[in-house]
Structures are given as structure tokens and as C-alpha cells.
Design an enzyme around this catalytic site. Structure first.
Site, short mmCIF file in Angstrom:
data_model
loop_
_atom_site.label_atom_id
_atom_site.label_comp_id
_atom_site.label_asym_id
_atom_site.label_seq_id
_atom_site.Cartn_x
_atom_site.Cartn_y
_atom_site.Cartn_z
N SER A 88 -72.37 -31.88 84.57
CA SER A 88 -73.10 -33.04 85.08
C SER A 88 -72.31 -34.34 85.07
O SER A 88 -72.28 -35.07 86.07
CB SER A 88 -74.40 -33.22 84.28
OG SER A 88 -75.29 -32.16 84.55
N GLU B 213 -89.73 -43.82 77.53
CA GLU B 213 -89.86 -42.69 76.61
C GLU B 213 -88.79 -42.76 75.54
O GLU B 213 -87.74 -43.37 75.72
CB GLU B 213 -89.76 -41.36 77.34
CG GLU B 213 -91.09 -40.71 77.69
CD GLU B 213 -91.96 -40.44 76.47
OE1 GLU B 213 -91.43 -40.30 75.33
OE2 GLU B 213 -93.19 -40.40 76.63
N ASP C 281 -82.94 -30.15 86.51
CA ASP C 281 -81.89 -29.44 85.77
C ASP C 281 -82.41 -28.87 84.46
O ASP C 281 -82.14 -27.71 84.11
CB ASP C 281 -80.75 -30.42 85.52
CG ASP C 281 -79.68 -29.87 84.59
OD1 ASP C 281 -78.89 -29.02 85.04
OD2 ASP C 281 -79.63 -30.29 83.42
#
Length: 611
Positions: free
Chosen positions: A118, A298, A359
Site C-alpha cells: 500500500s 475515530e 482493503d
């Protein structure tokens, strides 16, 4: 007589060597440094621009939509799921990017990895330079976990280029804002895992800043207008509890609250800024009074779309029964808020929209959430399209890498549930199987079992589909990923199979950014060979025996027919009119050298024969 034979042989050898050009010493160019990828992108651009007209539309705005792990198989299955949720068979449904006029494929390998990872893929996608496995914002000079290697290997990103042009910038993601993909826009780190200082080796913390600190203190991070996603834990110190999860604390060891530091720094610069951490605060946002926004919704990644508004475990893997309500804003909510701020800049903007949890679901062998997150990404793009003008906004949709999910069946009928089992059993072991399967991952079991025992939505959402090879997490896929494009120059720039590192250069060209800024300042015919000052290197024509016969064009007023490769020959060759002159000069040079060497050997011959 023998002496004359020796002289003849020597003269023949010298003549052949002089009149024939000496073989050039092939220079092996390591495909590692940033100049290699920049040059390669320029060559690809020139091939694409052969198809352009004199009209040179400019993208005032750029929206780059990234589905993390959104393979072509994922996009196909999500398309069918969208249709089936509407009560249709699904196969003939179109997602919004399916309607875009331009489609291409991108190669996702890294410098040192066949299957892309990634952060290295994000560096290629956002910085235009392929990178090493698990490094971030660095060219090939960067080495994993090696702080010193970052000194001379940092590369600029699309955000740097946008800021140079006076544009605003924004990041919205469902992952942590310090995670691999978004971090490549603003950070330079030898490890993607250095999200806060607790992950940085103590011996180099003074020399290499962690990713969150770079976002708050360094360029271009400190000047990004909108940053929204998850990841509060990397901004809060260990002594501070999370505002929404009282049983969790921050992870920073330096004692700093970077969210507060971000707000203070903006106030010191007299910028209108606001930090928020809840959906309610986002709903109350007044974009007319805010130019800089940091939203961390979050503790870690934002919840999956399937969990928003539901009761979830308070601590991942804790086994406790404590629950809190996960009421995060949707990706579409964040996109609308971001655009309400970015659209205020008359010079335009760059916005990254990332569906970061596609993902993660694939790593769990959980196609339900992977497809659901893909549809959430489409919803966010639809929200963006409602607010921008495609005539002045380039929109590019792609993925950083693929995944090992496969999709297939034996005469499976139209309209069959895409998340369900095939209509037939295996002709080897007699067991049933789902049409969506994985090559690797936690879904492996012997004997193979279907992932759910009922048709309830809860069971389907949690279903782990079968994998051929047991692994704790599924691996990435090494296949090419799709690129969909809409807007100025889209049909010219995005076609065929390209390197992933080409994408930001094509975006920069369309928007006149960085090394392509002069396109908007000079009237250049980009369908003609570049003048000498513009030539970076000579590129040989790409003609094959197959393609050469397929494309013939008239290249001069005399009507001479010239065969050209179907892949389009490069702009950077020497003009054909100059070829005869160059050949003449080279011939004269070789003749002069031949005469000089001939005189020298005649003198030697006279000496030998005693003349």
C-alpha cells in the site's frame, strides 16, 4: 609477398572499423531514481498527446478517488450487488465510474516487490515515483526503517504541486489519516508504521519525525485545508483518554496533543480553522467561517459502513461486553463538507477521496464488507459530482493495488446472489462453494464449508469466504488495477496500460501543475516534435512488425507515405528533415578519419619495405 598480405589485412580491418560506427556501450540504467520515473512518464505523455488537438483544456480542479484494494473483480462484483439491492439481476447495472469515457490499466508492482504494497503503491500513485516496499514518500534511495536514507530521497506529491499553483487541498478517508495512502501526500518516512513517535526507534526520534507530527508541522501537511478520517490515537498522548472511547488512551510518548497543536498553530497564523471529532460537530460546520478543517472521527480506522449506527465492541479484540454507538459520518458526508470549503478557492483544488476499508475487508476474506465499502465509495463520488463541473474538474478513479478475490461459477444463472453459493457442487469433492472465493487468507478450512448457515443480513455481513491457502490475513493481488477518468484531457491521457507512477504526472499535465505549469503559459503545439530546449532525451521509435503495417499516415506535403507504430511514435525524435544532413556529416567524418589512418599505415609500410 607475406609483408604485403599483412598490410592488406591490417588496412581492411581498419577501414571496416572506421567506416562502420563503433558499437555504443550500453548503459544499464537502474529503474530506481526519481528521474527515471519522471522521464518515463514524460515519454508516455508524449505518446498519448499525439492524439490531441490544438485545444488544450485545463483542469481547474482535481478529484482523485482511490479504492484501497479495489481490484477489477471487486468493481464487477460491487456493480452486481448494487443492482441486486435495487431488485434487479445486477449484471447490467452501471456504477458511476462505469460511465466515464476513459478507462486504462495501471501496473502496481513496487521497485523491490512483484505484488504491490500500500505505501509504496501510494507513493507511485500520488508522487509519481515507484518506491520500495513499506516506505512512504521516498524514491528508491529510501530504505525500510532507515532514518538516514530519507535525507536525499524525499519526493514531492500532488498536494505539493497543487499548493505551488495556489490551489486548496483536501483528504477524506475512511482509514486513519496517517495510514499508508493518505500519508503519501504529505509525509516522508522509511516505515509506513511510524504513525506516531511510539513506533519510531528512540535513537532517531530527533532526526525523523513520525507521520502525524509531519502532518501538523511540516510542508505540505500544515497547509492542507481539509483533513478528515480516523486515527485520533496517533494525535493524543498516552495520558489523554479518547473523547468517544473513555477506556482508550492516546499512543504518543512525547506528551503532545497534536490536534490541539494543529488548532493553535492555525490560530497563530490567523487562519480560520476548526478541529472536530464527531458527526454532530460536522453537521454543525459552517464552511463560510472555516478555511482549515481537521476531523478525526475515530480512535483508529473509521467503522465499516455496515457498522455505522450499530453497537460495537468498545475495544478491538478485548473480549469485553462494553458497547458504544459507532455513529461516524459517512464518506459522502465528509466529501460534501470538504467540497464546501475547497470550492471557495477561485484557483481550484485537489481532493483525495479514499475508500480505505475495502482493503481491510478483503484481508479478512469478507467480501460483503469489501463490496459494501466499494458502494459507499461510489456514493461519495456521486455526492462530489453533484457539486463540481466536469468541464473544469478532472476526476480519476483507481486503486492502489488488487486483491486475491476471484469470481466465477459453472453456468450460474443471471440474477444469482453475488454473495451466495454456486448452483452446482464441486465435481471433485461434492461440496458446495461460493462464487466469490479467495486465493489466500483466514477462510481456509478442511473440509471446505460454506461461510454462513442462514440468510440473515448479519450472518452475510460477517461471512468469511473460503480461501485456497491458509494465512492469517489474505495477501494483495499482483494484477493491474483499473483507472477510470472523466474531465479535461481524460480521454487523451488515460488509455492503454501504464505504470502507476504515470498517473500523477498525467494529472499534473491536465491541471498545469509543477513541471507541467508552462503548458498554460505557452502556446505550444503538443502534436509536433518538441524544440531542442524541451527535449529531455532521445526516444527511439516504437515500431513492430505487427503494428507497422497497421498504421500509415501522410507526414509531409509531398504525399510521402510513412509507416508509424500503432502505439504512436515519440515526439522527442530528431525531425525527419534533419536525418539526411546528419547522415552526410557522419559519413564525411568517417572518411576523414579513414584517410588519416591510411596515411599513417603507408608510412609504416614504407619503413618495413625499406622504401
Amino acid at each position: 609477398m607475406s609483408t604485403w598480405c599483412c598490410i592488406a589485412i591490417m588496412m581492411s580491418t581498419i577501414s571496416t572499423g572506421v567506416l562502420s560506427p563503433a558499437p555504443q556501450k550500453t548503459e544499464v540504467h537502474e529503474a530506481y531514481d526519481r528521474q527515471y520515473w519522471y522521464t518515463q512518464a514524460q515519454e508516455t505523455l508524449q505518446k498519448r498527446l499525439q492524439y490531441s488537438t490544438d485545444k488544450k483544456p485545463v483542469a481547474k480542479n482535481v478529484i482523485l478517488v482511490v479504492g484501497d484494494g479495489m481490484s477489477l473483480t471487486t468493481a464487477t462484483a460491487a456493480r452486481i450487488l448494487r443492482g441486486q439491492r435495487r431488485g434487479q439481476s445486477g449484471e447490467d447495472t452501471d456504477l458511476v465510474w462505469d460511465t466515464f469515457p476513459s478507462v486504462a490499466l495501471a501496473k502496481t508492482y513496487n521497485i523491490d516487490a512483484q505484488t504491490g504494497e500500500s505505501s509504496a503503491c501510494a507513493t507511485a500513485l500520488l508522487c509519481g515515483v515507484k518506491a520500495r516496499y513499506e516506505t512512504l514518500g521516498l524514491d528508491a534511495g529510501g530504505r525500510f526503517n532507515n532514518c538516514a536514507s530519507t535525507i536525499h530521497s524525499k519526493v514531492p506529491s500532488l498536494v505539493d504541486w497543487a499548493h505551488e499553483a495556489g490551489k486548496s487541498s483536501g483528504i477524506v478517508t475512511t482509514a486513519r489519516v496517517t495510514h499508508a495512502t493518505p500519508a503519501a501526500l504529505y509525509a516522508h518516512a522509511p516505515s509506513r508504521y511510524w504513525e506516531d513517535d511510539s513506533r519510531v526507534p528512540p535513537t532517531v526520534r530527533k532526526d525523523c519525525k513520525d507521520i502525524a507530527l509531519q502532518l501538523v508541522e511540516n510542508e505540505p501537511g500544515r497547509n492542507i485545508n481539509v483533513i478528515m478520517g480516523g486515527g485520533r490515537r496517533h494525535f493524543l498522548p498516552t495520558i489523554t483518554t479518547d473523547p468517544e472511547h473513555p477506556n482508550r488512551e492516546g499512543r504518543r510518548l512525547d506528551g503532545r496533543n497534536l490536534a490541539e497543536d494543529w488548532a493553535r498553530e492555525k490560530k497563530r497564523r490567523r487562519l480560520r480553522a476548526q478541529y472536530i471529532h464527531s458527526k454532530e460537530q460536522l453537521a454543525k460546520l459552517d464552511p463560510r467561517t472555516v478555511d482549515y478543517l481537521l476531523g478525526l472521527f475515530e480512535y483508529s480506522h473509521m467503522e465499516f459502513n455496515a457498522e455505522r449506527g450499530a453497537l460495537v465492541d468498545a475495544e478491538e479484540g478485548s473480549g469485553t461486553s462494553t458497547t458504544v454507538k459507532a455513529d461516524d459520518p459517512s464518506l459522502a458526508d465528509m466529501t460534501r463538507a470538504a467540497l464546501s470549503i475547497l470550492l471557495k478557492n477561485d484557483k481550484g483544488f485537489f481532493l483525495l477521496i479514499e475508500g480505505g476499508r475495502i482493503d481491510h475487508a478483503h484481508h479478512y476474506n469478507n467480501p460483503y464488507r469489501a463490496l459494501d465499502e466499494t458502494l459507499e465509495l461510489e456514493t461519495a463520488l456521486l455526492a462530489a459530482l453533484e457539486r463540481v463541473n466536469p468541464a473544469e474538474t478532472l476526476i480519476v478513479v483507481t486503486a492502489d493495488h488488487g486483491h486475491v478475490m476471484t469470481f466465477g461459477g459453472q453456468a450460474t444463472p443471471r440474477g444469482h446472489p453475488v454473495l451466495g453459493a454456486d448452483t452446482v457442487v464441486s465435481d471433485i469433492d461434492g461440496l458446495r462453494y461460493t462464487t466469490l472465493l479467495y486465493g489466500t487468507g483466514p477462510g481456509h478450512s478442511e473440509p471446505r464449508a460454506l461461510p454462513f448457515n442462514s440468510s440473515s443480513s448479519t450472518n452475510q455481513a460477517d461471512a468469511v469466504h473460503a480461501a485456497a491457502v491458509p494465512r492469517q490475513w489474505a495477501t494483495h493481488g499482483g494484477e493491474d488495477v483499473p483507472i477510470y477518468a472523466l474531465g479535461p484531457m481524460a480521454t487523451i491521457l488515460f488509455a492503454g496500460v501504464v505504470e502507476q507512477s504515470y498517473i500523477p504526472h498525467a494529472i499534473a499535465y491536465a491541471a498545469c501543475l509543477a513541471h507541467h505549469a508552462k503548458r498554460c503559459q505557452e502556446k505550444i503545439n503538443f502534436t509536433q516534435p518538441l524544440i531542442k530546449e524541451k527535449v529531455a532525451k532521445c526516444v527511439p521509435p516504437e515500431v513492430s512488425s505487427v503494428s507497422a503495417a497497421e498504421d500509415v499516415r501522410i507526414d509531409n506535403p509531398s504525399g510521402r507515405r510513412i509507416v508509424v507504430a500503432s502505439s504512436v511514435m515519440s515526439d522527442e525524435r530528431v525531425p525527419r528533415s534533419a536525418a539526411p544532413l546528419i547522415a552526410t556529416l557522419l559519413t564525411e567524418r568517417y572518411l576523414i578519419l579513414s584517410i588519416l589512418k591510411l596515411v599513417g599505415f603507408l608510412r609504416i609500410a614504407r619503413f618495413i619495405l625499406g622504401l
